[in-house]
Design a protein around this motif. Structure first.
Motif, PDB file in Angstrom:
ATOM      1  N   LEU A 283       0.859  -1.175   0.000  1.00 30.39           N
ATOM      2  CA  LEU A 283       0.000   0.000   0.000  1.00 30.39           C
ATOM      3  C   LEU A 283       0.897   1.227   0.000  1.00 30.39           C
ATOM      4  CD1 LEU A 283      -2.095  -2.158   0.774  1.00 30.39           C
ATOM      5  CD2 LEU A 283      -3.102  -0.508   2.356  1.00 30.39           C
ATOM      6  N   ASN A 284       0.990   1.881  -1.146  1.00 35.18           N
ATOM      7  CA  ASN A 284       1.897   3.014  -1.308  1.00 35.18           C
ATOM      8  C   ASN A 284       1.143   4.312  -1.039  1.00 35.18           C
ATOM      9  OD1 ASN A 284       3.829   1.101  -2.030  1.00 35.18           O
ATOM     10  ND2 ASN A 284       3.297   1.248  -4.197  1.00 35.18           N
ATOM     11  N   HIS A 285       1.306   4.797   0.175  1.00 31.23           N
ATOM     12  CA  HIS A 285       0.478   5.876   0.710  1.00 31.23           C
ATOM     13  C   HIS A 285       0.647   7.191  -0.049  1.00 31.23           C
ATOM     14  CE1 HIS A 285      -1.756   7.861   3.992  1.00 31.23           C
ATOM     15  NE2 HIS A 285      -0.877   8.836   3.897  1.00 31.23           N
ATOM     16  N   GLU A 286       1.877   7.533  -0.405  1.00 32.37           N
ATOM     17  CA  GLU A 286       2.114   8.830  -1.041  1.00 32.37           C
ATOM     18  C   GLU A 286       1.925   8.804  -2.553  1.00 32.37           C
ATOM     19  OE1 GLU A 286       5.843  10.481   0.136  1.00 32.37           O
ATOM     20  OE2 GLU A 286       5.216  10.807   2.210  1.00 32.37           O
ATOM     21  N   SER A 287       2.106   7.656  -3.187  1.00 29.30           N
ATOM     22  CA  SER A 287       1.856   7.570  -4.633  1.00 29.30           C
ATOM     23  C   SER A 287       0.442   7.070  -4.926  1.00 29.30           C
ATOM     24  CB  SER A 287       2.896   6.679  -5.320  1.00 29.30           C
ATOM     25  OG  SER A 287       3.043   5.446  -4.665  1.00 29.30           O
ATOM     26  N   ASN A 288      -0.374   6.890  -3.857  1.00 31.10           N
ATOM     27  CA  ASN A 288      -1.812   6.627  -3.997  1.00 31.10           C
ATOM     28  C   ASN A 288      -2.108   5.402  -4.866  1.00 31.10           C
ATOM     29  OD1 ASN A 288      -2.612   9.035  -2.499  1.00 31.10           O
ATOM     30  ND2 ASN A 288      -1.905  10.178  -4.297  1.00 31.10           N
ATOM     31  N   GLU A 289      -1.628   4.236  -4.402  1.00 31.84           N
ATOM     32  CA  GLU A 289      -1.802   3.031  -5.209  1.00 31.84           C
ATOM     33  C   GLU A 289      -1.579   1.778  -4.376  1.00 31.84           C
ATOM     34  OE1 GLU A 289       1.306   3.490  -8.076  1.00 31.84           O
ATOM     35  OE2 GLU A 289       2.884   3.115  -6.606  1.00 31.84           O
ATOM     36  N   ILE A 290      -2.089   0.675  -4.902  1.00 28.08           N
ATOM     37  CA  ILE A 290      -1.806  -0.658  -4.372  1.00 28.08           C
ATOM     38  C   ILE A 290      -1.100  -1.429  -5.479  1.00 28.08           C
ATOM     39  CG2 ILE A 290      -2.769  -2.787  -3.423  1.00 28.08           C
ATOM     40  CD1 ILE A 290      -5.245  -1.172  -2.593  1.00 28.08           C
ATOM     41  N   ARG A 291       0.069  -1.992  -5.157  1.00 27.76           N
ATOM     42  CA  ARG A 291       0.832  -2.755  -6.156  1.00 27.76           C
ATOM     43  C   ARG A 291       0.938  -4.224  -5.741  1.00 27.76           C
ATOM     44  NH1 ARG A 291       3.721  -0.117 -10.232  1.00 27.76           N
ATOM     45  NH2 ARG A 291       3.661   2.164 -10.087  1.00 27.76           N
ATOM     46  N   PHE A 292       1.138  -5.076  -6.745  1.00 28.21           N
ATOM     47  CA  PHE A 292       1.183  -6.520  -6.534  1.00 28.21           C
ATOM     48  C   PHE A 292       2.481  -7.088  -7.109  1.00 28.21           C
ATOM     49  CE2 PHE A 292      -3.112  -5.036  -6.908  1.00 28.21           C
ATOM     50  CZ  PHE A 292      -3.773  -5.635  -5.849  1.00 28.21           C
ATOM     51  N   PHE A 293       3.042  -8.065  -6.394  1.00 35.14           N
ATOM     52  CA  PHE A 293       4.307  -8.674  -6.797  1.00 35.14           C
ATOM     53  C   PHE A 293       4.216 -10.189  -6.619  1.00 35.14           C
ATOM     54  CE2 PHE A 293       5.024  -4.436  -5.243  1.00 35.14           C
ATOM     55  CZ  PHE A 293       5.930  -3.872  -6.131  1.00 35.14           C
ATOM     56  N   ARG A 294       4.755 -10.910  -7.576  1.00 33.79           N
ATOM     57  CA  ARG A 294       4.830 -12.370  -7.477  1.00 33.79           C
ATOM     58  C   ARG A 294       6.143 -12.732  -6.798  1.00 33.79           C
ATOM     59  NH1 ARG A 294       0.384 -15.444  -7.566  1.00 33.79           N
ATOM     60  NH2 ARG A 294       0.744 -17.553  -8.334  1.00 33.79           N
ATOM     61  N   ILE A 295       6.067 -13.520  -5.731  1.00 31.41           N
ATOM     62  CA  ILE A 295       7.266 -13.882  -4.965  1.00 31.41           C
ATOM     63  C   ILE A 295       7.807 -15.224  -5.439  1.00 31.41           C
ATOM     64  CG2 ILE A 295       8.233 -14.249  -2.673  1.00 31.41           C
ATOM     65  CD1 ILE A 295       5.797 -12.789  -1.518  1.00 31.41           C
ATOM     66  N   ASP A 296       9.111 -15.264  -5.693  1.00 32.14           N
ATOM     67  CA  ASP A 296       9.812 -16.517  -5.999  1.00 32.14           C
ATOM     68  C   ASP A 296      10.825 -16.739  -4.880  1.00 32.14           C
ATOM     69  OD1 ASP A 296      11.527 -18.559  -6.944  1.00 32.14           O
ATOM     70  OD2 ASP A 296      11.029 -18.058  -9.022  1.00 32.14           O
ATOM     71  N   TYR A 297      10.461 -17.566  -3.912  1.00 32.31           N
ATOM     72  CA  TYR A 297      11.327 -17.787  -2.749  1.00 32.31           C
ATOM     73  C   TYR A 297      12.597 -18.546  -3.136  1.00 32.31           C
ATOM     74  CZ  TYR A 297       7.181 -16.408  -0.085  1.00 32.31           C
ATOM     75  OH  TYR A 297       6.102 -15.717   0.414  1.00 32.31           O
ATOM     76  N   HIS A 298      12.495 -19.418  -4.143  1.00 31.69           N
ATOM     77  CA  HIS A 298      13.670 -20.192  -4.560  1.00 31.69           C
ATOM     78  C   HIS A 298      14.730 -19.284  -5.190  1.00 31.69           C
ATOM     79  CE1 HIS A 298      16.016 -23.602  -5.927  1.00 31.69           C
ATOM     80  NE2 HIS A 298      15.988 -23.127  -7.168  1.00 31.69           N
ATOM     81  N   LYS A 299      14.281 -18.366  -6.051  1.00 27.02           N
ATOM     82  CA  LYS A 299      15.209 -17.452  -6.711  1.00 27.02           C
ATOM     83  C   LYS A 299      15.522 -16.215  -5.857  1.00 27.02           C
ATOM     84  CE  LYS A 299      13.876 -18.740 -11.420  1.00 27.02           C
ATOM     85  NZ  LYS A 299      13.333 -18.238 -12.718  1.00 27.02           N
ATOM     86  N   LYS A 300      14.829 -16.087  -4.750  1.00 25.71           N
ATOM     87  CA  LYS A 300      15.041 -14.996  -3.799  1.00 25.71           C
ATOM     88  C   LYS A 300      14.787 -13.622  -4.447  1.00 25.71           C
ATOM     89  CE  LYS A 300      18.422 -17.622  -1.106  1.00 25.71           C
ATOM     90  NZ  LYS A 300      19.781 -17.634  -0.506  1.00 25.71           N
ATOM     91  N   LEU A 301      13.581 -13.489  -4.986  1.00 26.81           N
ATOM     92  CA  LEU A 301      13.195 -12.215  -5.592  1.00 26.81           C
ATOM     93  C   LEU A 301      11.672 -12.130  -5.678  1.00 26.81           C
ATOM     94  CD1 LEU A 301      12.207 -12.968  -8.722  1.00 26.81           C
ATOM     95  CD2 LEU A 301      14.662 -13.104  -9.092  1.00 26.81           C
ATOM     96  N   PHE A 302      11.186 -10.925  -5.962  1.00 20.17           N
ATOM     97  CA  PHE A 302       9.777 -10.748  -6.295  1.00 20.17           C
ATOM     98  C   PHE A 302       9.686  -9.809  -7.492  1.00 20.17           C
ATOM     99  CE2 PHE A 302      10.708  -7.894  -2.691  1.00 20.17           C
ATOM    100  CZ  PHE A 302      10.357  -6.647  -3.202  1.00 20.17           C
ATOM    101  N   VAL A 303       8.662 -10.027  -8.326  1.00 18.40           N
ATOM    102  CA  VAL A 303       8.516  -9.311  -9.586  1.00 18.40           C
ATOM    103  C   VAL A 303       7.127  -8.687  -9.650  1.00 18.40           C
ATOM    104  CG1 VAL A 303       8.539  -9.500 -12.097  1.00 18.40           C
ATOM    105  CG2 VAL A 303      10.095 -10.916 -10.724  1.00 18.40           C
ATOM    106  N   MET A 304       7.078  -7.414 -10.074  1.00 14.58           N
ATOM    107  CA  MET A 304       5.800  -6.730 -10.183  1.00 14.58           C
ATOM    108  C   MET A 304       4.914  -7.406 -11.217  1.00 14.58           C
ATOM    109  SD  MET A 304       5.034  -2.715 -10.996  1.00 14.58           S
ATOM    110  CE  MET A 304       6.483  -2.262 -10.037  1.00 14.58           C
TER     111      MET A 304
END
Length: 364
Positions: free
Chosen positions: A311-332
């Protein structure tokens, strides 16, 4: 077998197109949300569910407002609202019996206990304690600012986090009167600014994020005695750049499985994911990455733990990311949802209700 259904409640300041609590349907499989309703609440800065799961409590300018949850749709119906004999709160939690609602007061440094009725209505203020500090010229620190109030998992104690005076006050709550008794104080480093406290799924460890020192504090918790014990066992820096100035730790969550901890940092606008060692409670960094938004005030993960929400309070938006725990990253993934000044998110499973240990004597 029927699939489980979830909704998300997002509290916002009453500003622009935001009027209170927004209700979203969760598409868990695709990792996205779709708005279905909005309920006017004056400046809903924090939300929590009742112990039995039937009601939603929201901070409001008037104090606290309670809304009934339709268990088939997740829709909300206002029931009543009560004042808290002080300035507006910033955080809510409930006890295990469903008798008391606890309110953290950031602006006046007050913790308040409110009686709750079986029918969902909020009742009288049972107790209220103002924290005392040095009251220096500085407004941000050295002055009480209660930022979180959380019962311990065993239900024995109440942790009241004060980011202004760098304390976590530990109270005992009288089960009949709701009166608070101070038992102990967990002292954090001066000007560290402890913000939120979360407990591990087994209740043996506590995690505190400090918004000024930008640290995650890991404590071993033992509530077996009359005075609880919190032993500091680890400190972790959740920032991408440890030399970056003007950062402040903001959101803090633990995954439903209890295996991961997520925290967000304003300023550099990032999210860190840590793996929780199930034996000793310590954290191991998986990744720290930018979230392409401003001031991730709150974060959450979907029930399957594959989708991260910011929840990005100042940019007024909700963003979503897919988490890859094996690769140790998340992607929008997907487009952000536009919403003015989002403050907090609560994900709720439809039909997930239970009856707490609430007796007829408690109702009095």
């Amino acid at each position: 077998m029927e699939k489980e259904k979830y909704v998300a409640y997002v509290g916002t300041y009453t500003h622009g197109s935001s009027v209170g609590v927004h209700v979203y349907e969760l598409d868990v499989e695709n990792g996205y949300m779709k708005e279905r309703d909005v309920v006017p609440v004056n400046n809903a800065s924090h939300l929590t569910k009742s112990t039995n799961g039937k009601y939603l409590y929201s901070i409001a300018d008037e104090g606290v407002e309670v809304l009934k949850i339709d268990q088939s749709t997740g829709d909300l119906t206002p029931i009543n609202k009560v004042g808290i004999d002080g300035m507006r709160g910033c955080f809510l939690s409930t006890d295990q019996r469903g008798k008391f609602l606890f309110v953290a007061g950031y602006h006046d440094g007050k913790v308040t206990v409110v009686h709750t009725h079986r029918d969902g209505r909020l009742g009288s203020v049972m107790d209220g304690i103002f924290h005392k500090g040095l009251f220096s010229v500085a407004e941000r620190n050295f002055r009480p600012h209660i930022s979180c109030v959380m019962p311990t998992p065993d239900g024995k104690f109440l942790c009241v986090v004060d980011s202004g005076i760098d304390h976590i006050n530990i109270y005992k709550v009288n089960p009949t009167s709701g009166k608070l008794k101070l038992l102990d104080i967990v002292r954090c480093d001066l000007e560290s600014g402890p913000r939120l406290i979360r407990f591990s799924s087994d209740g043996r460890f506590a995690y505190v994020n400090c918004e000024l020192s930008n640290e995650i504090l890991v404590y071993e918790y033992d509530g077996s005695g009359k005075i609880p014990k919190f032993e500091l066992i680890q400190k972790v820096d959740p920032r991408m750049d440890k030399d970056e100035k003007g950062c402040a730790s903001s959101g803090l969550r633990i995954s439903p499985s209890g295996k991961y901890l997520y925290t967000s940092t304003a300023g550099e606008n990032s999210v860190a994911i840590f793996k929780i060692n199930q034996k000793d409670g310590k954290l191991t960094k998986l990744c720290i990455l930018p979230i392409s938004g401003k001031y991730p005030k709150d974060i959450e993960v979907f029930p399957d733990e594959k989708t991260l929400v910011t929840l990005n309070h100042e940019s007024n938006e909700i963003r979503f990311f897919r988490i890859d725990y094996h690769k140790k990253l998340f992607v929008m993934k997907g487009r952000p949802i536009k919403i003015d000044t989002p403050n907090c998110i609560l994900i709720s499973k439809l039909g997930d209700v239970k009856e707490p240990a609430y007796t007829s004597e408690d109702e009095g």
